[in-house]
Design an enzyme around this catalytic site. Structure first.
Site, PDB file in Angstrom:
ATOM      1  N   ILE A 134       1.414  -1.004   0.236  1.00 33.81           N
ATOM      2  CA  ILE A 134       0.203   0.234   0.022  1.00 33.81           C
ATOM      3  C   ILE A 134       0.689   1.109  -0.526  1.00 33.81           C
ATOM      4  CG2 ILE A 134      -1.742   1.125   1.276  1.00 33.81           C
ATOM      5  CD1 ILE A 134      -2.559  -0.959   1.965  1.00 33.81           C
ATOM      6  N   ARG A 178      -3.276   1.451  11.119  1.00 35.30           N
ATOM      7  CA  ARG A 178      -4.178   1.080  12.067  1.00 35.30           C
ATOM      8  C   ARG A 178      -3.692   2.223  13.643  1.00 35.30           C
ATOM      9  NH1 ARG A 178      -5.671  -2.277   9.799  1.00 35.30           N
ATOM     10  NH2 ARG A 178      -5.376  -4.987  10.219  1.00 35.30           N
ATOM     11  N   ASP A 206      -8.329   7.184  10.122  1.00 39.53           N
ATOM     12  CA  ASP A 206      -9.766   5.735   9.298  1.00 39.53           C
ATOM     13  C   ASP A 206      -9.758   5.086  10.658  1.00 39.53           C
ATOM     14  OD1 ASP A 206     -11.221   4.970   7.694  1.00 39.53           O
ATOM     15  OD2 ASP A 206     -10.014   3.430   7.252  1.00 39.53           O
ATOM     16  N   GLU A 251     -12.327   0.114  17.036  1.00 43.91           N
ATOM     17  CA  GLU A 251     -13.124  -0.608  16.329  1.00 43.91           C
ATOM     18  C   GLU A 251     -14.550   0.386  16.141  1.00 43.91           C
ATOM     19  OE1 GLU A 251     -13.134  -2.042  13.118  1.00 43.91           O
ATOM     20  OE2 GLU A 251     -11.007  -1.993  13.587  1.00 43.91           O
ATOM     21  N   HIS A 281     -13.025   3.085   9.615  1.00 44.81           N
ATOM     22  CA  HIS A 281     -12.463   2.610   9.363  1.00 44.81           C
ATOM     23  C   HIS A 281     -12.945   1.431   7.899  1.00 44.81           C
ATOM     24  CE1 HIS A 281     -10.087  -1.088  10.907  1.00 44.81           C
ATOM     25  NE2 HIS A 281      -9.126  -1.169   8.772  1.00 44.81           N
TER      26      HIS A 281
END
Length: 313
Positions: A156, A232, A256, A261, A281
Site C-alpha cells: 500500500i 492502525r 480512518d 473499532e 475504518h
C-alpha cells in the site's frame, strides 16, 4: 472438510456461496453466518466443528481458538491479523493466511481523498456554500511540489508513493525495508517528520509501532503539515494528536482508524480537534476490494487443501 464463514464478508451471500462452490467444489461443507457477533460462547458454537474458519476483522481470542477443537486453518479475509490470537494458533499448528493486497487501491484512494479534502477545505466549503457563503478564508493548497512522506513502504505504501509522484510530489519514505525505487528518498523517521508537508502511515500494528507517532514525534512536524492514518489506530497516540491539532502544532489530520473499532465513543478527543476528517475504518471497504478479498480468501483455502498454502502469516 467443513468451512465456516463465521461473519459476513461484505459480499452478497448468494454471490459468495456461488464463488465458494466454484472455487472449492461440492465436496466441502460450507456454513455461512450472516450476522456478526463478539460473544465468545456464540463464536465457539459457530466454529467448534469447523476445519477451516473464514473471518474478516472479527476478534478471535485464545478462548475462541481453544473452543474450535477441529480447527486446522484460519482464512483471514483481511490484511492485518492483530485481532487474531496468533500464539494460540501456533501452539496448535493452525495455519493462518491473510488476504494481503486486496485493498491496495481502496486504501490509496482514501488517503488522497483525505489529503485533497483537507487541502481544498471540502467539508467547510460544502457547509459554507449551503449557507450562502463564499470562498473567503477557504482558499486551499495544491499537491504539486509538496513533500509527501510515507511511513511503511509495503504494497500500500508503494502504491501511495506512485500516486503522490503522479500528483507532482517529492516522495520521502521511512521503512524497515528500503526498496530501490526511483523517485523515493528514504530517510530516518525524525528527518521525514521534520521535512514533509504530508505524512501518511502504512505500517502494521506491532509492539514497535504502537504509538510510533507520539507527542515527541508530532512536535517535529511542521505547523502546516498533515497526518494521515489509514493503518492502525494505536500507531498514533490520538490524545497527543488531538493536543497537537488544538495547539496548532500541525495543520490537520485524516483518521480512518482508532484505538477501538467503530462505533467510536462520541467524546473521543479527536472529535473536538480542528481540521480533522474522520471515517469509520472504511479505507479497505469498496465493492471491488471486498470482492477481491473473497477471491483471495477462497484461493487461500483451495491452496491449503492442496497442501500448497499461500499468504501464510
Amino acid at each position: 472438510m467443513k468451512l465456516v464463514i463465521i461473519e459476513p464478508l461484505g459480499v452478497d451471500e448468494q454471490k459468495l456461496l456461488s464463488l465458494t462452490h466454484d472455487t472449492l467444489g461440492q465436496d466441502i461443507e460450507v456454513i455461512y453466518y450472516d450476522t456478526r457477533t463478539t460473544d465468545t460462547d456464540e463464536l465457539i458454537k459457530r466454529g467448534q466443528d469447523a476445519d477451516i474458519i473464514a473471518v474478516s476483522n472479527l476478534p478471535l481470542s485464545r478462548e475462541v481458538i481453544a473452543g474450535c477443537t477441529n480447527l486446522k486453518m484460519l482464512a483471514v479475509a483481511f490484511t492485518g491479523v492483530d485481532h487474531i490470537a496468533l500464539d494460540a494458533c501456533r501452539e496448535r499448528d493452525i495455519t493462518v493466511c491473510n488476504c494481503s493486497g486486496y485493498s491496495n487501491a481502496a486504501v490509496t484512494d482514501l488517503v488522497f481523498g483525505m489529503v485533497v479534502g483537507l487541502y481544498r477545505n471540502l467539508i467547510p466549503c460544502n457547509e459554507v456554500v449551503r449557507q450562502e457563503g463564499t470562498k473567503q478564508g477557504l482558499v486551499g493548497f495544491e499537491l504539486e511540489g509538496k513533500k509527501f512522506g510515507i511511513i511503511g513502504t509495503g504494497a500500500i505504501g508503494m502504491r501511495v508513493a506512485k500516486v503522490a509522484a503522479a500528483f507532482g510530489c517529492e516522495v520521502y519514505a521511512y521503512s524497515r525495508t528500503v526498496k530501490n525505487e526511483e523517485g523515493i528518498h528514504y530517510t530516518d523517521l525524525d528527518t521525514l517528520l521534520k521535512t514533509c508537508d504530508i505524512v501518511s502511515l502504512h505500517v502494521p500494528l506491532t509492539p514497535s509501532t504502537t504509538h510510533l507517532i507520539n507527542a515527541d514525534k508530532l512536535a517535529l512536524m511542521q505547523p502546516h503539515a498533515l497526518l494521515i492514518n489509514t493503518a492502525r489506530g494505536p500507531v498514533v497516540d490520538t490524545k497527543a494528536l488531538a493536543d497537537a491539532l488544538c495547539n496548532h502544532q500541525i495543520a490537520g489530520a485524516g483518521i480512518d482508524v482508532f484505538e477501538v473499532e467503530p462505533p467510536v465513543p462520541s467524546d473521543h478527543p479527536l472529535f473536538s480537534a480542528p481540521n480533522v476528517i474522520v471515517t469509520p475504518h472504511i479505507a479497505f471497504a469498496t465493492i471491488e476490494a471486498l470482492e477481491k478479498r473473497a477471491v483471495i480468501m477462497l484461493d487461500n483455502v483451495k491452496n491449503f487443501l492442496s497442501n500448497t498454502p499461500t499468504n501464510v502469516i
